[in-house]
Design a protein around this motif. Structure first.
Motif, short mmCIF file in Angstrom:
data_model
loop_
_atom_site.label_atom_id
_atom_site.label_comp_id
_atom_site.label_asym_id
_atom_site.label_seq_id
_atom_site.Cartn_x
_atom_site.Cartn_y
_atom_site.Cartn_z
N GLY A 53 26.40 -39.10 -38.01
CA GLY A 53 26.47 -38.53 -36.66
C GLY A 53 27.91 -38.20 -36.28
O GLY A 53 28.17 -37.16 -35.64
N THR A 54 28.83 -39.07 -36.67
CA THR A 54 30.24 -38.80 -36.36
C THR A 54 30.72 -37.55 -37.08
O THR A 54 31.42 -36.69 -36.50
CB THR A 54 31.10 -40.00 -36.78
N ARG A 55 30.33 -37.42 -38.36
CA ARG A 55 30.74 -36.23 -39.12
C ARG A 55 30.14 -34.96 -38.53
O ARG A 55 30.80 -33.91 -38.49
CB ARG A 55 30.32 -36.39 -40.59
N LEU A 56 28.89 -35.05 -38.08
CA LEU A 56 28.26 -33.87 -37.48
C LEU A 56 28.95 -33.49 -36.17
O LEU A 56 29.09 -32.31 -35.86
CB LEU A 56 26.76 -34.16 -37.24
N TRP A 57 29.37 -34.50 -35.42
CA TRP A 57 30.10 -34.20 -34.18
C TRP A 57 31.41 -33.49 -34.47
O TRP A 57 31.78 -32.52 -33.80
CB TRP A 57 30.34 -35.50 -33.42
N SER A 133 23.43 -27.97 -33.39
CA SER A 133 23.88 -29.26 -32.86
C SER A 133 22.77 -29.98 -32.13
O SER A 133 22.60 -31.19 -32.25
CB SER A 133 25.08 -29.04 -31.94
N ALA A 134 21.97 -29.22 -31.37
CA ALA A 134 20.86 -29.84 -30.65
C ALA A 134 19.83 -30.41 -31.62
O ALA A 134 19.31 -31.52 -31.43
CB ALA A 134 20.20 -28.80 -29.73
N ARG A 135 19.58 -29.63 -32.70
CA ARG A 135 18.62 -30.14 -33.69
C ARG A 135 19.19 -31.37 -34.42
O ARG A 135 18.45 -32.30 -34.74
CB ARG A 135 18.28 -29.04 -34.69
N TYR A 136 20.52 -31.33 -34.69
CA TYR A 136 21.14 -32.52 -35.28
C TYR A 136 20.91 -33.75 -34.40
O TYR A 136 20.51 -34.82 -34.85
CB TYR A 136 22.65 -32.31 -35.43
N ASN A 137 21.18 -33.58 -33.12
CA ASN A 137 21.08 -34.71 -32.19
C ASN A 137 19.65 -35.22 -32.10
O ASN A 137 19.41 -36.44 -32.05
CB ASN A 137 21.58 -34.31 -30.80
N MET A 138 18.69 -34.29 -32.07
CA MET A 138 17.29 -34.72 -32.01
C MET A 138 16.89 -35.48 -33.26
O MET A 138 16.20 -36.52 -33.19
CB MET A 138 16.40 -33.48 -31.83
N THR A 139 17.34 -34.97 -34.41
CA THR A 139 16.99 -35.65 -35.66
C THR A 139 17.62 -37.03 -35.74
O THR A 139 16.98 -38.02 -36.12
CB THR A 139 17.43 -34.80 -36.87
#
Length: 442
Positions: A53-57, A133-139
């Protein structure tokens, strides 16, 4: 059933109850270890997901190639961890499979992020990067929810397993204790009934009544003794002798029976080999001693003595020499302490000494050093020269404990610590060592 057989059954039941407790403790420990392992697995997965999650942010913030590479590394680490983790429960493994699937979805989204970087879109909620990003957060949110479920499943399974084990142990101990209690009560009643009969028979004999007989209704040891008593009275009754001779025989037989009763009492209070107090007599004496110390505000010390290298003496020279050694040790112990002190043999090569009163720890060390010196002096038995040593644990009243069980527990623990330390043969508790230089122990 004979009394000795009942005592054997009680011993077996006691061993079974002890074994059951130990077995349940082992199972509970294994269950706790397994639960800790599962929770550790969940924490590892959670850490990897948080790292991803940190890397995606960072990828969403900077939208550059370096952030993308770091994100792929984090995704690959999570993938390898999920593929490696396995649980012993189908529901838990199902959650892991779902996490693997969601991680694959994140991998697909990462490939889409590569195209966004190449097209140089500006991050925005309405841009493809923003939607990614929204899909990342949902997943990630779904993965964290599954992790929470996995953790709850692990804790629930552990709770159910422990509860089953505890219920089984409670039932086992309850049934075993009830059976032991019933058998103990029956044995005590048998003792009481037979001893009452023997007492009445002795009183009749003292009065010169040779015609009465003891009622024998069982086949245990006490009934055999009663039968022998009846045979004795029959012999006296059928033998024609003068009145003086008859009275003399009655007196002799009565004294013999009284001596037997005294011998039974002596066996109950004293060790047959060393003539020291037995464990039960020691406990009775200690109750009085502790009450006296509490009433007079005096200090006392309990010495727990275990002989070193005693087993090789039995193995090399035989148990007869071992018995000689034990009698020699008891003699040395008796000579090393005051006549008012209490000495007992509570096990094969285990002795205890109660010193009272004492004013400082130096008095105790003086006695211990005297004991160790006398025990270490070799003595000869025939052509055999034998020397023994001992490990001594010490507990102080009331510094270490104010009751017998506590004093024995502390002294026993200190004895093992002394046995483990090759530099010394005795050991105090840390609190007693701290006060060693203080004159008064209280």
């Amino acid at each position: 059933m004979k009394v000795t057989e009942r005592l054997k059954i009680l011993l077996i039941l006691g061993l079974m109850l002890t074994g059951g407790i130990l077995f349940s403790l082992v199972i509970l420990n294994d269950n706790q270890v397994r639960t800790n392992q599962e929770l550790h697995q969940v924490i590892e997965i959670e850490l990897k997901i948080n790292e991803l999650g940190t890397r995606l942010w960072l990828l969403f913030q900077y939208n550059d190639q370096d952030a993308l590479i770091q994100t792929r590394y984090a995704h690959q680490d999570l993938k390898e961890l999920l593929e490696r983790e396995q649980f012993n429960n189908e529901s838990k493994n199902s959650i892991i499979a779902n996490l693997i699937r969601m991680n694959l979805n994140i991998g697909s989204l990462i490939e889409l992020s590569q195209k966004d970087i190449e097209s140089k879109f500006q991050p925005s909620i309405t841009t493809p990067a923003g939607m990614l990003s929204a899909r990342y957060n949902m997943t990630l949110q779904s993965m964290n929810e599954d992790l929470t479920k996995l953790q709850k499943l692990a804790m629930r399974d552990a709770e159910l397993s422990q509860r089953k084990i505890l219920y089984a142990v409670v039932i086992f101990l309850t049934l075993g204790s009830v059976f032991v209690l019933i058998l103990t009560i029956m044995t005590l009643r048998t003792f009481k009934a037979h001893l009452n009969v023997l007492t009445l028979g002795i009183k009749d004999l003292e009065k010169g009544n040779l015609g009465s007989r003891l009622l024998v209704s069982d086949t245990d040891e006490l009934s055999e003794l009663a039968e022998q008593f009846n045979l004795m009275k029959h012999s006296l009754e059928t033998t024609t002798i003068k009145k003086e001779q008859l009275q003399e025989e009655v007196d002799r037989q009565t004294k013999e029976l009284q001596k037997q009763r005294a011998d039974f009492q002596l066996l109950a209070n004293y060790d047959s080999l060393t003539q020291l107090y037995s464990r039960s007599a020691f406990e009775s004496q200690m109750k009085t001693a502790i009450a006296r110390c509490g009433r007079t505000k005096l200090n006392g010390a309990l010495l727990f003595i275990d002989l070193d290298r005693f087993k090789p003496i039995n193995d090399n020279y035989g148990h007869s020499v071992g018995d000689i050694v034990l009698m020699h040790v008891s003699k040395m112990l008796t000579q090393a302490v005051r006549t008012s002190d209490i000495i007992a043999r509570i096990g094969g090569d285990e002795f205890v000494i109660w010193l009272e009163p004492i004013e400082n720890a130096r008095q105790v060390t003086t006695v211990i050093e005297k004991l160790l010196l006398s025990l270490s002096t070799p003595f000869k038995y025939g052509d055999i020269s034998v020397s023994v040593s001992a490990s001594i644990g010490v507990s102080f009243y009331p510094l270490d404990a104010a009751d017998l069980s506590g004093l024995l527990r502390v002294a026993d623990d200190n004895m093992y610590k002394a046995k483990a330390n090759p530099d010394t043969h005795y050991h105090f508790t840390p609190e007693a060592n701290r006060r060693f230089s203080i004159t008064k122990l209280a």
